[in-house]
Design an enzyme around this catalytic site. Structure first.
Site, PDB file in Angstrom:
ATOM      1  N   THR A  22       0.898  -1.124   0.038  1.00 31.16           N
ATOM      2  CA  THR A  22      -0.020  -0.216   0.133  1.00 31.16           C
ATOM      3  C   THR A  22       0.936   1.235  -0.029  1.00 31.16           C
ATOM      4  OG1 THR A  22      -0.218   0.025   2.525  1.00 31.16           O
ATOM      5  CG2 THR A  22      -1.711  -1.231   1.256  1.00 31.16           C
ATOM      6  N   ASP A  23       0.228   2.258  -0.427  1.00 30.30           N
ATOM      7  CA  ASP A  23       0.867   3.609  -0.493  1.00 30.30           C
ATOM      8  C   ASP A  23       0.524   4.566   0.800  1.00 30.30           C
ATOM      9  OD1 ASP A  23      -1.741   4.581  -0.922  1.00 30.30           O
ATOM     10  OD2 ASP A  23      -1.323   4.996  -3.235  1.00 30.30           O
ATOM     11  N   MET A  24       0.804   5.820   0.639  1.00 31.22           N
ATOM     12  CA  MET A  24       0.481   6.610   1.850  1.00 31.22           C
ATOM     13  C   MET A  24      -1.104   6.647   2.268  1.00 31.22           C
ATOM     14  SD  MET A  24       3.577   9.741   1.756  1.00 31.22           S
ATOM     15  CE  MET A  24       2.778  10.458   3.273  1.00 31.22           C
TER      16      MET A  24
END
Length: 135
Positions: A22-24
């Site tokens: 996942t990203d931020m």
């Protein structure tokens, strides 16, 4: 994959989204969808009897020539996804596959992938016989 594609046997590969995917924003980072479909394609050709290590030892490797991708929805940490792969078409040196990533029945990513085999000199070579025989 579109309604116009011929109905063929599909390969289904399961993926769980891990935190590292996942990203931020807490959603799957866009490049990871490409990793998921790569794993599914590799699993599919392995199940078909295509030994990629033996091919490499003979100086031939699979190479992605083109990917056309559509991001339809987001996946998040802990989601269980399935990657469906179908053959679309082939020529002597080119193989096209349709791939779809789903969360349950929701389509979240769709791609058309063109792959070729290349020799050590970077020249296209014929697809393995077991792959050509499928279509």
């Amino acid at each position: 994959m579109t309604d116009q594609e011929p109905e063929q046997k599909k390969h289904v590969y399961s993926v769980r989204v891990y935190y590292e995917d996942t990203d931020m924003g807490g959603v799957v980072y866009h490049a990871n969808y490409l990793k998921y479909i790569e794993r599914a394609r590799s699993d599919y050709v392995r199940q078909l009897g295509n030994d990629q290590n033996a091919m490499r030892d003979e100086g031939i490797v699979w190479v992605v020539r083109r990917i056309e991708a559509d991001y339809l929805a987001t996946a998040r940490f802990e989601d269980e996804l399935t990657v469906e792969t179908r053959f679309i078409s082939r020529s002597g040196v080119r193989l096209m596959m349709g791939q779809l990533i789903k969360r349950g029945e929701t389509e979240i990513f769709r791609a058309t992938v063109t792959a070729v085999c290349m020799n050590a000199q970077g020249k296209p070579v014929r697809l393995p016989a077991e792959i050509r025989a499928l279509l």
